[in-house]
Design a protein around this motif. Structure first.
Motif, PDB file in Angstrom:
ATOM      1  N   ARG C   8       0.823  -1.197   0.000  1.00 27.31           N
ATOM      2  CA  ARG C   8       0.000   0.000   0.000  1.00 27.31           C
ATOM      3  C   ARG C   8       0.860   1.251   0.000  1.00 27.31           C
ATOM      4  O   ARG C   8       1.712   1.433   0.872  1.00 27.31           O
ATOM      5  CB  ARG C   8      -0.895   0.037   1.257  1.00 27.31           C
ATOM      6  CG  ARG C   8      -1.922  -1.069   1.307  1.00 27.31           C
ATOM      7  CD  ARG C   8      -3.019  -0.845   0.265  1.00 27.31           C
ATOM      8  NE  ARG C   8      -3.952  -1.970   0.273  1.00 27.31           N
ATOM      9  CZ  ARG C   8      -3.896  -3.014  -0.560  1.00 27.31           C
ATOM     10  NH1 ARG C   8      -2.945  -3.080  -1.473  1.00 27.31           N
ATOM     11  NH2 ARG C   8      -4.782  -3.988  -0.487  1.00 27.31           N
ATOM     12  N   LEU C  10       3.363   2.443  -1.754  1.00 28.66           N
ATOM     13  CA  LEU C  10       4.823   2.281  -1.743  1.00 28.66           C
ATOM     14  C   LEU C  10       5.492   3.320  -2.627  1.00 28.66           C
ATOM     15  O   LEU C  10       5.190   3.465  -3.806  1.00 28.66           O
ATOM     16  CB  LEU C  10       5.186   0.878  -2.234  1.00 28.66           C
ATOM     17  CG  LEU C  10       6.679   0.564  -2.302  1.00 28.66           C
ATOM     18  CD1 LEU C  10       7.269   0.507  -0.905  1.00 28.66           C
ATOM     19  CD2 LEU C  10       6.913  -0.744  -3.036  1.00 28.66           C
ATOM     20  N   GLU C  63       9.156   4.552   1.381  1.00 29.21           N
ATOM     21  CA  GLU C  63       8.007   5.005   2.177  1.00 29.21           C
ATOM     22  C   GLU C  63       6.826   4.121   1.834  1.00 29.21           C
ATOM     23  O   GLU C  63       6.714   3.632   0.706  1.00 29.21           O
ATOM     24  CB  GLU C  63       7.639   6.446   1.815  1.00 29.21           C
ATOM     25  CG  GLU C  63       8.580   7.488   2.380  1.00 29.21           C
ATOM     26  CD  GLU C  63       8.286   8.858   1.764  1.00 29.21           C
ATOM     27  OE1 GLU C  63       9.082   9.766   2.009  1.00 29.21           O
ATOM     28  OE2 GLU C  63       7.284   8.994   1.016  1.00 29.21           O
ATOM     29  N   GLY C  64       5.924   3.966   2.781  1.00 31.04           N
ATOM     30  CA  GLY C  64       4.744   3.154   2.478  1.00 31.04           C
ATOM     31  C   GLY C  64       4.812   1.848   3.228  1.00 31.04           C
ATOM     32  O   GLY C  64       5.612   1.668   4.148  1.00 31.04           O
ATOM     33  N   GLN C  65       4.002   0.919   2.801  1.00 30.57           N
ATOM     34  CA  GLN C  65       3.834  -0.287   3.592  1.00 30.57           C
ATOM     35  C   GLN C  65       3.867  -1.518   2.705  1.00 30.57           C
ATOM     36  O   GLN C  65       3.211  -1.558   1.656  1.00 30.57           O
ATOM     37  CB  GLN C  65       2.454  -0.197   4.257  1.00 30.57           C
ATOM     38  CG  GLN C  65       2.346  -0.928   5.556  1.00 30.57           C
ATOM     39  CD  GLN C  65       0.923  -0.826   6.055  1.00 30.57           C
ATOM     40  OE1 GLN C  65      -0.040  -1.120   5.345  1.00 30.57           O
ATOM     41  NE2 GLN C  65       0.789  -0.392   7.296  1.00 30.57           N
ATOM     42  N   LEU C  67       3.086  -5.443   3.487  1.00 29.43           N
ATOM     43  CA  LEU C  67       2.751  -6.450   4.480  1.00 29.43           C
ATOM     44  C   LEU C  67       3.053  -7.818   3.918  1.00 29.43           C
ATOM     45  O   LEU C  67       2.609  -8.156   2.817  1.00 29.43           O
ATOM     46  CB  LEU C  67       1.269  -6.358   4.836  1.00 29.43           C
ATOM     47  CG  LEU C  67       0.782  -5.039   5.402  1.00 29.43           C
ATOM     48  CD1 LEU C  67      -0.704  -5.148   5.771  1.00 29.43           C
ATOM     49  CD2 LEU C  67       1.591  -4.628   6.627  1.00 29.43           C
ATOM     50  N   GLU C  71       2.370  -8.685   8.199  1.00 26.32           N
ATOM     51  CA  GLU C  71       3.267  -7.832   9.001  1.00 26.32           C
ATOM     52  C   GLU C  71       4.117  -6.955   8.090  1.00 26.32           C
ATOM     53  O   GLU C  71       4.638  -7.418   7.080  1.00 26.32           O
ATOM     54  CB  GLU C  71       4.180  -8.706   9.865  1.00 26.32           C
ATOM     55  CG  GLU C  71       3.422  -9.399  10.972  1.00 26.32           C
ATOM     56  CD  GLU C  71       4.364 -10.060  11.952  1.00 26.32           C
ATOM     57  OE1 GLU C  71       3.956 -10.295  13.101  1.00 26.32           O
ATOM     58  OE2 GLU C  71       5.521 -10.345  11.561  1.00 26.32           O
ATOM     59  N   ASP C  72       4.285  -5.696   8.482  1.00 22.73           N
ATOM     60  CA  ASP C  72       5.034  -4.744   7.668  1.00 22.73           C
ATOM     61  C   ASP C  72       6.531  -5.100   7.700  1.00 22.73           C
ATOM     62  O   ASP C  72       7.153  -5.118   8.757  1.00 22.73           O
ATOM     63  CB  ASP C  72       4.825  -3.324   8.223  1.00 22.73           C
ATOM     64  CG  ASP C  72       5.492  -2.280   7.344  1.00 22.73           C
ATOM     65  OD1 ASP C  72       5.440  -1.091   7.705  1.00 22.73           O
ATOM     66  OD2 ASP C  72       6.078  -2.646   6.301  1.00 22.73           O
ATOM     67  N   TYR C  74       8.916  -3.375   6.587  1.00 17.66           N
ATOM     68  CA  TYR C  74       9.787  -2.215   6.775  1.00 17.66           C
ATOM     69  C   TYR C  74       9.683  -1.643   8.172  1.00 17.66           C
ATOM     70  O   TYR C  74      10.227  -0.588   8.443  1.00 17.66           O
ATOM     71  CB  TYR C  74       9.501  -1.138   5.717  1.00 17.66           C
ATOM     72  CG  TYR C  74      10.197  -1.460   4.415  1.00 17.66           C
ATOM     73  CD1 TYR C  74       9.526  -2.154   3.404  1.00 17.66           C
ATOM     74  CD2 TYR C  74      11.523  -1.114   4.221  1.00 17.66           C
ATOM     75  CE1 TYR C  74      10.171  -2.482   2.230  1.00 17.66           C
ATOM     76  CE2 TYR C  74      12.175  -1.435   3.043  1.00 17.66           C
ATOM     77  CZ  TYR C  74      11.489  -2.129   2.051  1.00 17.66           C
ATOM     78  OH  TYR C  74      12.139  -2.450   0.896  1.00 17.66           O
ATOM     79  N   ARG C  75       9.028  -2.370   9.079  1.00 18.86           N
ATOM     80  CA  ARG C  75       8.979  -1.863  10.452  1.00 18.86           C
ATOM     81  C   ARG C  75      10.363  -2.016  11.084  1.00 18.86           C
ATOM     82  O   ARG C  75      11.196  -2.795  10.616  1.00 18.86           O
ATOM     83  CB  ARG C  75       7.933  -2.622  11.267  1.00 18.86           C
ATOM     84  CG  ARG C  75       8.333  -4.061  11.554  1.00 18.86           C
ATOM     85  CD  ARG C  75       7.215  -4.802  12.278  1.00 18.86           C
ATOM     86  NE  ARG C  75       7.645  -6.127  12.678  1.00 18.86           N
ATOM     87  CZ  ARG C  75       7.741  -7.167  11.873  1.00 18.86           C
ATOM     88  NH1 ARG C  75       7.392  -7.048  10.595  1.00 18.86           N
ATOM     89  NH2 ARG C  75       8.162  -8.334  12.315  1.00 18.86           N
ATOM     90  N   CYS C  78      11.873  -5.541  12.219  1.00 17.71           N
ATOM     91  CA  CYS C  78      11.708  -6.682  11.331  1.00 17.71           C
ATOM     92  C   CYS C  78      13.034  -7.405  11.139  1.00 17.71           C
ATOM     93  O   CYS C  78      14.055  -6.779  10.890  1.00 17.71           O
ATOM     94  CB  CYS C  78      11.175  -6.205   9.969  1.00 17.71           C
ATOM     95  SG  CYS C  78      11.146  -7.510   8.740  1.00 17.71           S
TER      96      CYS C  78
END
Lengths: 292, 294, 251
Positions: C8, C10, C63-65, C67, C71-72, C74-75, C78
């Motif tokens: 989402r 990205l 930037e962005g997500q 999953l 689970e993301d 880029y958290r 991780c």
């Protein structure tokens, strides 16, 4: 081919022939000057005799061979891990620009004359080693002029060789290997130790051989800091004499017999270098050819 | 040319070249006697040729320089080779003056017609500043340098191992020291194998200065103010004690000539023995002598 | 059917240059997703965000997500190592290590802690069979991997990837460096593999995309213009640019 190309070909052939001729000439000269001494003393007594005292007629060079081998080995033991660590640091850890700064500094080391290294060793390293020896073995009365001092300075001197060539080797390892390794879930340490260094090993090995050659042939620096004591060293804090240092120190004063003996040391040095290089070639061929 | 023939020609050319160069090299050095230290003989060219002791060499060069300034027509060449080469060079007409930093031995005396003592040099014994000893006898020096005494406590100092520093074999300074102390006996130099060897006065000075419990010897002219000199047999080394003979460790600088000496040589020696020449001797740190002929 | 990846919003920057603009896409599991588009459109760049290979590029910023299994990736906390174990990658030019065939395959498992020889032998046999290389190599496992043909090397790389038991296989133009025979073999392989794994493949070859994928995504100049089931993309695409690219009006 036209005549112009033929002429150039002949010209560059002459250049190559000159280098071969120079090597041949030097070799023949050393052997011609030194053989009479070996014949006079006897090969076995010369190479394995333990007393080097030309003014008293003793020409045994075993202590000198031991001294040269000791400082060279010491230099490699110190220099290889340091050099490799440095090379990995420069090619894998820092950015190109930061690496440039370090590399210039290291390359500067290569330009320092060996006599300056000798004085640096005398002024800084020798007192440090003396202090260390005093702490570890206080009764030995070590002066700091020693195998260890020689090994440290030689290690610094061969560092630029090992680092430069190893860095080039590591950088020529295709990036594809790195990517494959990371994609499989390896971290940087594993990638470097299991993939990159093995892939670069033939270049790294050549750098070590070159470094070793430089260490064995080094004269001025070891002359100033090993103490020039023609006795087989019994510890790293003991003083010693190298083949090269002895030749340099005694050549100007030597009477004819003595001088021939010094050339004979040159012969032995030459043979040792040929053997070491040959051995290195064999190992490289085995190593470099087979996959890890 | 056909390729195969060309290849053979190239190989042949290479072989001939290498063999020629090798042959020349062999011929040049096959004689086996190496030119000791000094470069080729040039007896014919210069008017005065001085050969021999390397200890005397710097003094000879200084004397020659000042002499040639006032006598522009004269060419003086100075070579080294060691005291051992002095008389040999005279005999083979390579040199007109043989320079020695020791007395002639019997076999040499017969080849020489006249010997001039042009200067004297003392050999000072130096120790590190932490050594508590101020005076040593010749016997003690002999024992220290032959390894029979290894601890300073045996000669009145602290309990510490003596770090012995020597010059390299062939050094004139070493020869003077070992002869006068008895370390050199029966033509055998008994300097202990464990002595540190340094190849110049400067290096000896530096080593003794920075190494605790060390002892060394240097030419009196080169004693630096930051090392401690010891007395020998109660006598401090100085110009006067060398001249009057009370300081034992000393050596003469000699110029030896044959009766074939040319006029240029004789004139130069006259200069060296004159006040002007002796002033130069002093300027270079050696000890001037009054006119002494043997 | 679960989505293996949910992307989402990205965006990816190389310094000031924006290489990916607002990508939104779902990657369903056990299916083959093809990424197509002209050179420089960002499809390879996007592929590499899925296993965080962009981390190795100096100056890359995301930037962005994204999953993965909810689970993301880029958290902050991780575990990239674990991620890359589950999400494997095969590259455009075959890149086996300059080691033996055996050593190539056991490299991954060893990195993840498997050292027992019996287990490693079993992994080697299993993965080589999966890529149909076992019969050709079983007698020369200690030979250098570099002695194999291009097609064999690429299959070896796939086997190497399978050795760590991933859930997703990312393929970056895997057959563009190979001859048609080898290509055919690998395309057949991909069909088999999709039964067990989720596959995302970047390809320059539209016919290949049409042959092997279930869903296709069309990229242009860093944007994702359309993503749809493959049949629809190739017969009745929604976006006019997609249609133009497919019919070869630009490329």
């Amino acid at each position: 081919m036209n005549t112009r190309e033929k002429a150039i070909e002949k010209l560059i052939f002459i250049c190559a022939a000159v280098s071969v001729a120079a090597v041949a000439l030097i070799t023949i000269f050393i052997f011609a000057q030194g053989m009479p001494a070996i014949q006079r003393v006897g090969l076995f007594r010369f190479v394995f005799g333990t007393t080097w005292s030309p003014t008293n007629g003793s020409y045994g060079i075993l202590p000198l061979i031991a001294g040269s081998m000791a400082v060279t080995l010491g230099a490699l033991v110190i220099g290889i891990p340091t050099g490799l660590g440095c090379a990995v640091f420069l090619s894998e850890v820092v950015t190109k620009r930061q690496a440039g700064f370090f590399r210039s500094a290291i390359e500067l080391l290569a330009g320092i004359p060996s006599v300056v290294y000798g004085f640096f060793g005398l002024a800084i390293i020798v007192p440090l080693v003396r202090g260390l020896a005093g702490a570890v073995a206080p009764d030995a009365g070590a002066t700091g002029l020693s195998v260890l001092s020689g090994a440290i300075i030689l290690a610094i001197m061969i560092l630029p060789t090992i680092v430069s060539i190893s860095v080039n080797s590591i950088e020529s390892v295709p990036n594809a290997y790195r990517e494959a390794s990371y994609a499989l879930g390896a971290d940087r340490r594993e990638t470097v130790t299991k993939v990159i260094l093995p892939a670069a090993r033939s270049g790294i090995f050549s750098s070590i051989i070159l470094g070793m050659g430089r260490a064995i042939g080094e004269t001025m620096a070891v002359l100033l800091i090993t103490g020039n004591v023609a006795v087989v060293p019994h510890s790293i804090f003991a003083p010693t004499a190298t083949m090269t240092g002895t030749i340099a120190m005694e050549m100007s004063y030597a009477a004819p017999d003595h001088q021939q003996a010094l050339f004979a040391i040159g012969i032995v040095l030459f043979v040792i270098i040929v053997i070491l290089n040959g051995f290195a070639q064999v190992v490289m061929r085995r190593f470099g050819g087979a996959a890890a | 040319m056909k390729p195969e023939i060309r290849k053979k020609a190239v190989r042949g050319l290479a072989a001939v070249m290498i063999m020629t160069v090798a042959a020349v090299g062999f011929a040049g050095c096959g004689s086996g006697s190496a030119s000791s230290g000094s470069s080729g003989s040039s007896g014919g060219n210069a008017d005065v040729v001085i050969a021999g002791s390397t200890s005397v060499q710097p003094l000879s060069e200084a004397l020659a320089k000042t002499y040639m300034k006032d006598h522009s027509g004269v060419d003086i060449e100075v070579q080294g080779g060691g005291s051992g080469q002095a008389v040999k060079s005279l005999k083979s007409n390579i040199a007109t003056i043989g320079a020695l930093s020791r007395d002639l031995d019997d076999s040499e005396k017969s080849s020489v017609s006249k010997t001039y003592t042009i200067a004297k040099d003392g050999v000072a014994v130096i120790v590190n500043s932490n050594v508590n000893v101020d005076d040593l006898t010749l016997a003690q020096l002999q024992k220290i340098y032959t390894g029979k005494i290894t601890n300073w406590s045996k000669v009145g100092g602290d309990d510490a191992k003596i770090a012995v520093v020597s010059r390299e074999e062939g050094s004139g300074t070493r020869e003077a020291f070992t002869t006068k102390t008895g370390v050199l006996a029966n033509d055998k130099d008994n300097t202990t194998k464990d002595a540190i060897v340094q190849s110049s006065t400067g290096a000896v000075n530096k080593t003794v200065k920075s190494t605790p419990n060390s002892i060394g010897y240097v030419s009196l002219a080169s004693v630096s103010s930051d090392v401690k000199t010891v007395k020998v047999e109660g006598v401090s080394p100085s110009e006067s004690t060398v001249l009057d003979g009370t300081y034992k460790i000393q050596r003469p600088f000699l110029y030896a000539v044959t009766d074939k000496a040319n006029s240029a040589t004789r004139a130069f020696i006259k200069y060296v023995m004159s006040d002007a020449g002796q002033k130069q001797v002093k300027k270079n740190g050696f000890i001037p002598v009054n006119k002494t002929e043997q | 059917m679960e989505n293996k990846f949910t992307v989402r919003g990205l965006n990816l920057y190389y310094g000031d240059f924006q290489a990916l603009k607002n990508i939104n896409i779902d990657i369903p599991e056990h299916k083959v997703t093809a990424l197509i588009g002209p050179s420089g459109c960002g499809k390879s760049t996007f592929l590499r965000t899925l296993d965080r290979m962009q981390d190795t590029v100096e100056g890359a910023r995301v930037e962005g997500q994204i999953l993965f299994d909810g689970e993301d990736i880029y958290r902050r906390d991780c575990d990239v190592i674990k991620l890359r174990k589950k999400v494997g990658m095969v590259f455009q030019s075959p890149n086996p290590f300059p080691k033996s065939i055996y050593e190539n395959i056991v490299y991954g498992p060893r990195v993840h802690g498997i050292t027992e020889k019996k287990k490693l032998d079993e992994i080697v046999e299993r993965t080589l069979k999966e890529v149909a290389l076992w019969d050709e190599t079983k007698d020369r496992l200690n030979d250098s991997a570099l002695g194999m043909s291009g097609g064999q090397q690429q299959r070896l790389c796939i086997a190497r990837c399978l050795a760590v038991e991933p859930e997703v296989i990312l393929m970056d133009e895997p057959t563009s460096a190979l001859d048609p025979v080898a290509t055919a073999k690998i395309e057949g392989l991909m069909h088999e593999l999709s039964k067990k794994y989720t596959i995302v493949i970047v390809t320059h070859n539209m016919q290949q995309a049409g042959r092997i994928s279930d869903q296709t995504a069309f990229f242009l100049l860093g944007e994702l213009l359309e993503v749809n089931p493959t049949d629809k993309i190739f017969s009745d695409p929604d976006n006019i640019k997609t249609e133009e690219y497919i019919s070869g009006r630009f490329g």
